[in-house]
Design an enzyme around this catalytic site. Structure first.
Site, PDB file in Angstrom:
ATOM      1  N   ASN A 482      42.624  53.012  -5.451  1.00 14.66           N
ATOM      2  CA  ASN A 482      43.564  52.827  -6.561  1.00 14.66           C
ATOM      3  C   ASN A 482      44.706  53.824  -6.399  1.00 14.66           C
ATOM      4  O   ASN A 482      44.606  54.983  -6.792  1.00 14.66           O
ATOM      5  CB  ASN A 482      42.846  53.037  -7.902  1.00 14.66           C
ATOM      6  CG  ASN A 482      43.714  52.636  -9.079  1.00 14.66           C
ATOM      7  OD1 ASN A 482      44.939  52.665  -9.005  1.00 14.66           O
ATOM      8  ND2 ASN A 482      43.085  52.261 -10.175  1.00 14.66           N
ATOM      9  N   ASP A 483      45.799  53.353  -5.817  1.00 18.03           N
ATOM     10  CA  ASP A 483      46.947  54.222  -5.558  1.00 18.03           C
ATOM     11  C   ASP A 483      47.514  54.842  -6.829  1.00 18.03           C
ATOM     12  O   ASP A 483      48.297  55.788  -6.767  1.00 18.03           O
ATOM     13  CB  ASP A 483      48.059  53.432  -4.865  1.00 18.03           C
ATOM     14  CG  ASP A 483      47.752  53.167  -3.399  1.00 18.03           C
ATOM     15  OD1 ASP A 483      46.901  53.866  -2.836  1.00 18.03           O
ATOM     16  OD2 ASP A 483      48.356  52.243  -2.827  1.00 18.03           O
ATOM     17  N   CYS A 484      47.170  54.282  -7.976  1.00 21.18           N
ATOM     18  CA  CYS A 484      47.760  54.739  -9.234  1.00 21.18           C
ATOM     19  C   CYS A 484      46.891  55.730  -9.994  1.00 21.18           C
ATOM     20  O   CYS A 484      47.257  56.150 -11.087  1.00 21.18           O
ATOM     21  CB  CYS A 484      48.072  53.540 -10.124  1.00 21.18           C
ATOM     22  SG  CYS A 484      49.288  52.432  -9.397  1.00 21.18           S
ATOM     23  N   ASN A 486      46.282  59.130  -9.778  1.00 21.26           N
ATOM     24  CA  ASN A 486      46.906  60.255  -9.068  1.00 21.26           C
ATOM     25  C   ASN A 486      46.490  61.566  -9.720  1.00 21.26           C
ATOM     26  O   ASN A 486      47.185  62.101 -10.576  1.00 21.26           O
ATOM     27  CB  ASN A 486      48.433  60.109  -9.081  1.00 21.26           C
ATOM     28  CG  ASN A 486      48.882  58.680  -8.831  1.00 21.26           C
ATOM     29  OD1 ASN A 486      49.468  58.067  -9.701  1.00 21.26           O
ATOM     30  ND2 ASN A 486      48.568  58.145  -7.664  1.00 21.26           N
ATOM     31  N   GLN A 499      52.580  58.581  -5.882  1.00 22.15           N
ATOM     32  CA  GLN A 499      51.694  58.592  -4.729  1.00 22.15           C
ATOM     33  C   GLN A 499      51.943  59.753  -3.776  1.00 22.15           C
ATOM     34  O   GLN A 499      51.020  60.239  -3.125  1.00 22.15           O
ATOM     35  CB  GLN A 499      51.815  57.282  -3.940  1.00 22.15           C
ATOM     36  CG  GLN A 499      50.988  56.149  -4.514  1.00 22.15           C
ATOM     37  CD  GLN A 499      51.699  55.477  -5.681  1.00 22.15           C
ATOM     38  OE1 GLN A 499      52.816  55.019  -5.555  1.00 22.15           O
ATOM     39  NE2 GLN A 499      51.046  55.424  -6.817  1.00 22.15           N
TER      40      GLN A 499
END
Length: 811
Positions: A482-484, A486, A499
């Site tokens: 899940n790149d989001c 963070n 990112q």
């Protein structure tokens, strides 16, 4: 509401209303040269890389949407129209768009003139062929004026939108006969040019866009077309284009065809020029000559059809439900090929300029493609591994033209390395080719640092071992899948990239998703080591996997489901203790697929929690409750409105992980229900709500908290394609390659009587017939291979060239 229908016999989706809720597109090309074409003729073309080798211009965020493309115009005595309806949007007497396997046919008819445009990219060719058939359906002679149009963009497509002070002064063209050549920047740093030709004499042309259309006109009202008078313009800077003008006369019932070729040429530096400032046209003329008659075009179309017949015939099913069969046999496999080719780089949602091929993405896409062309999958695995770093980490992306890591995005996404184990083991199981493990593969494309590919896998495994946090769970790095999410970003600056910005450098944020991934692919690494006789390596890896399982059970379980993560401060994410975001899908999927705590009932409880909290009418949402405020310690995930994207949207990519976990515990009814909810063929009747194509998966469907639940975005380029193909074929229908043969262990709805499954595997053809007399979801009572009973659920590998009869009775 439907806007068309499936034609399964032709392997086409037929659009009969051009006013689709969003442009519905197709991909042309299969190796180096690609085009995207919408149902109204929009789209763009590129060679390998949509950023650095884009031939034609396309405007994202355009108003109206999908404006600009590869158009044909007919001026019939002042009545101007397009075969694909746009851009003039003149009402047509008949319209259809047939999107097929790497080709599209758009047909329009008005006032007795029928026009059909067939577009495709011939195999092993760097050009797109557009055959236009024009027919007079009346009893009177028809005379009309016919125009083609494209807009060139053979330079950096990102720079195209930013550096106007240069780009509007560099355009250069040549015109020879019926061919328009685009040679911008050719004389300085390029060894490549493009051309647009037609196999007939022309009566005029244009190469300057604004002169052709008029400075203040749009594509729906070009002056040259409406006045019926080409300008014969030659571009010097500004915006170069390519437009042919042909005066057509058709007797009653007569049909004429014209073959247009849009091509890309590379030449050696010493062969660039025919004479001073005159480009070497010989290779372009040779390419045009290959497609300059109807007979040659038909032959290439036949080759393309045979190519797809070969690819799709590897897996064919008959379940008795057309929606399942067309999804598995045609469209899901087709989308898997497209995602293999494109990764996430170029679509109508991805511009092709910001993202290249993803390390994580390409490894996952491969699991849906490896059965079609194992040799290409092998090459891709080596390309991916070559961008890995010596410590096992990796660039997050690489550019398809250079195959080198994309430093703009960087690395430190700590799930990336483990995907290499997935793709490699799937490849070996499919092909039986263990030699890939001995291939010498560089790090960061530096051949002086090459090791065996097996060593790359070992370093992928050990990267997780060497990056554990305070709970002995994997550090998340910049983010996991899940790149989001963070957890080290802490951004208050709207100009930050979530990112790539790390405002806090800590070693505390941990991921339960990576923990499950490590156990799942760690087990695969161990099995591989055992299979090739590396027993010491297997034993050492087993210790690390066992330690991870223990860590998850101790600090990764929240009582009814798996935690999602620990944040920078060591606080739980995805816990009953949280106000919002109490349960997440990713850790339930991966810890469930890994079977962590299966014997203790943890997987069963986790799946029940998913059903209770995350399931909706349109799929499984990513988390609940949705975030209603910005959590600086969580990052981008909390910035989206509730119900969209990663904030409680239905992120279709991760839904198959739940399906697969459900099959692990034998729940075929629930697994299939989840599969059907997001499968496009099951959503065709709600196309007006779903919005995107009813023949391919979308990345995201709006969740139950959204303003418009069920509305989809980001179609085509998504890991959903490969993972759903794996879920339906390998886990629900249950036919899965293994090192020693072909596993058959279905997990289906209890009401099913059975199904048949044809599978080509290592040179043999397996005709599998499954019956379910006791109406169970899972369990193999008997397995008979060529009349002989076999113990277990694996059909031993059979000799190449043989046809194998497999009978499976569930019970």
């Amino acid at each position: 509401m439907k806007f068309g229908h499936f034609d399964d016999a032709a392997r086409e989706y037929v659009i009969t209303n051009p006013r689709t809720p969003y442009p519905w597109i197709n991909y042309l090309g299969n190796e180096d040269y690609f085009s995207l074409v919408s149902n109204t003729g929009g789209g763009y073309t590129f060679y390998k890389d949509a950023k650095f080798r884009r031939l034609t211009r396309y405007r994202y965020n355009n108003v109206p949407v999908d404006n600009g493309g590869k158009y044909f115009y007919i001026n019939d005595g002042g009545d101007v129209w397009n075969p694909g309806w746009k851009p003039t949007k003149t009402e047509l007497d008949n319209y259809s768009c047939r999107h097929g396997m790497s080709y599209t046919k758009i047909a329009g008819e008005r006032n007795g003139i029928a026009a059909e445009v067939t577009q495709f990219i011939p195999l092993k060719s760097w050009c797109e062929v557009q055959r236009v058939k024009l027919k007079n359906t009346t009893t009177e002679t028809k005379k009309f004026k016919f125009f083609s149009f494209i807009e060139w963009c053979l330079w950096n497509a990102e720079d195209d939108m930013q550096n106007l002070q240069r780009n509007l002064s560099t355009g250069e063209v040549e015109v020879k006969g019926s061919t328009i050549y685009h040679k911008t920047e050719f004389k300085e740093r390029r060894n490549h040019y493009a051309f647009y030709s037609v196999n007939a004499p022309i009566d005029g042309f244009d190469t300057d866009r604004d002169i052709w259309k008029g400075t203040y006109n749009d594509f729906d009202r070009p002056d040259a077309v409406f006045e019926g008078k080409p300008r014969n313009s030659v571009a010097h800077g500004w915006s170069p284009c390519g437009s042919h003008y042909i005066e057509v006369e058709l007797a009653p019932g007569e049909e004429k065809s014209f073959v247009f070729t849009l091509g890309y040429i590379e030449v050696e530096l010493e062969d660039k020029w025919e004479s001073k400032n005159i480009i070497n046209k010989a290779p372009a003329e040779a390419l045009m000559a290959r497609f300059d008659t109807d007979e040659k075009v038909d032959a290439e179309l036949q080759k393309l059809a045979q190519y797809w017949e070969g690819l799709l015939s590897t897996i064919q099913v008959d379940t008795g439900d057309d929606r399942i069969d067309r999804s598995v046999n045609i469209w899901n496999q087709y989308q898997c090929m497209v995602t293999f080719n494109m990764s996430r780089s170029a679509s109508f949602f991805e511009t092709g300029i910001g993202r290249g091929m993803g390390f994580r993405d390409s490894n996952q896409d491969l699991i849906g493609f490896v059965h079609q062309a194992p040799e290409r999958a092998r090459e891709r695995i080596i390309d991916i591994a070559s961008t890995q770093f010596e410590d096992g980490s990796a660039y997050h992306q690489y550019q398809p033209l250079t195959k080198r890591g994309n430093a703009n995005v960087g690395g430190d996404f700590n799930d990336d390395p483990l995907w290499l184990i997935l793709s490699t083991t799937d490849y070996i199981k499919e092909s039986g080719d263990y030699s890939i493990l001995d291939e010498m593969v560089p790090y960061d494309n530096d051949d002086t640092k090459a090791t065996t590919h097996f060593e790359h896998l070992k370093r992928s495994f050990m990267h997780t071992v060497n990056n554990l946090g305070p709970h002995n769970l994997p550090l998340i790095g910049r983010a996991d899948w899940n790149d989001c999410l963070n957890l080290n970003c802490f951004s208050e600056n709207p100009n930050d990239s979530f990112q790539t910005t790390g405002n806090k450098k800590g070693f505390t944020a941990e991921s339960l998703m990576i923990a499950g991934q490590f156990v799942l692919y760690g087990k695969e690494f161990i099995k591989l080591c055992q299979d090739i006789g590396k027993t010491d390596e297997a034993a050492a890896a087993q210790v690390h996997v066992d330690n991870m399982i223990a860590a998850v059970k101790k600090d990764g379980w929240d009582g009814q489901w798996y935690l999602r993560a620990y944040d920078y401060y060591g606080k739980k994410i995805g816990s009953e203790e949280n106000e919002e975001g109490k349960i997440f899908i990713e850790s339930q999927g991966f810890c469930g697929m890994a079977g962590i705590g299966l014997e203790d009932g943890m997987v069963h409880k986790s799946m029940d929690a998913v059903k209770e909290h995350l399931d909706t009418d349109y799929g499984i949402v990513l988390q609940q409750p949705a975030f209603t405020k910005y959590y600086i310690e969580y990052g981008e995930i909390s910035t989206y409105p509730p119900g969209y994207k990663e904030n409680a949207g239905i992120f279709c990519h991760n839904n198959p992980w739940i399906m697969i976990a459900e099959t692990l515990i034998g729940n075929g009814d629930r697994a299939f229900d989840y599969w059907a909810k997001i499968t496009p063929a099951f959503l065709e009747d709600i196309s007006d709500l779903h919005k995107v194509e009813p023949y391919v998966y979308a990345q995201m469907i709006a969740g139950k908290d959204a303003f418009t639940p069920g509305e989809a975005k980001n179609s085509w380029l998504t890991g959903t394609a490969a993972w759903n193909f794996a879920a339906i074929t390998q886990y629900i229908l249950g036919v899965k390659p293994d090192y020693t043969g072909l596993g058959v262990n279905p997990c289906v709805p209890k009401e099913w009587d059975g199904f048949s499954f044809t599978r080509k595997f290592r040179g043999a053809t397996y005709n599998i017939v499954v019956t379910n007399p006791d109406h169970v979801s899972k369990g193999v009572k008997s397995l008979i291979v060529n009349g002989t009973a076999v113990e277990g659920c694996v059909v031993p590998t059979q000799p190449e060239g043989t046809t194998v009869a497999v009978q499976v009775v569930m019970g």
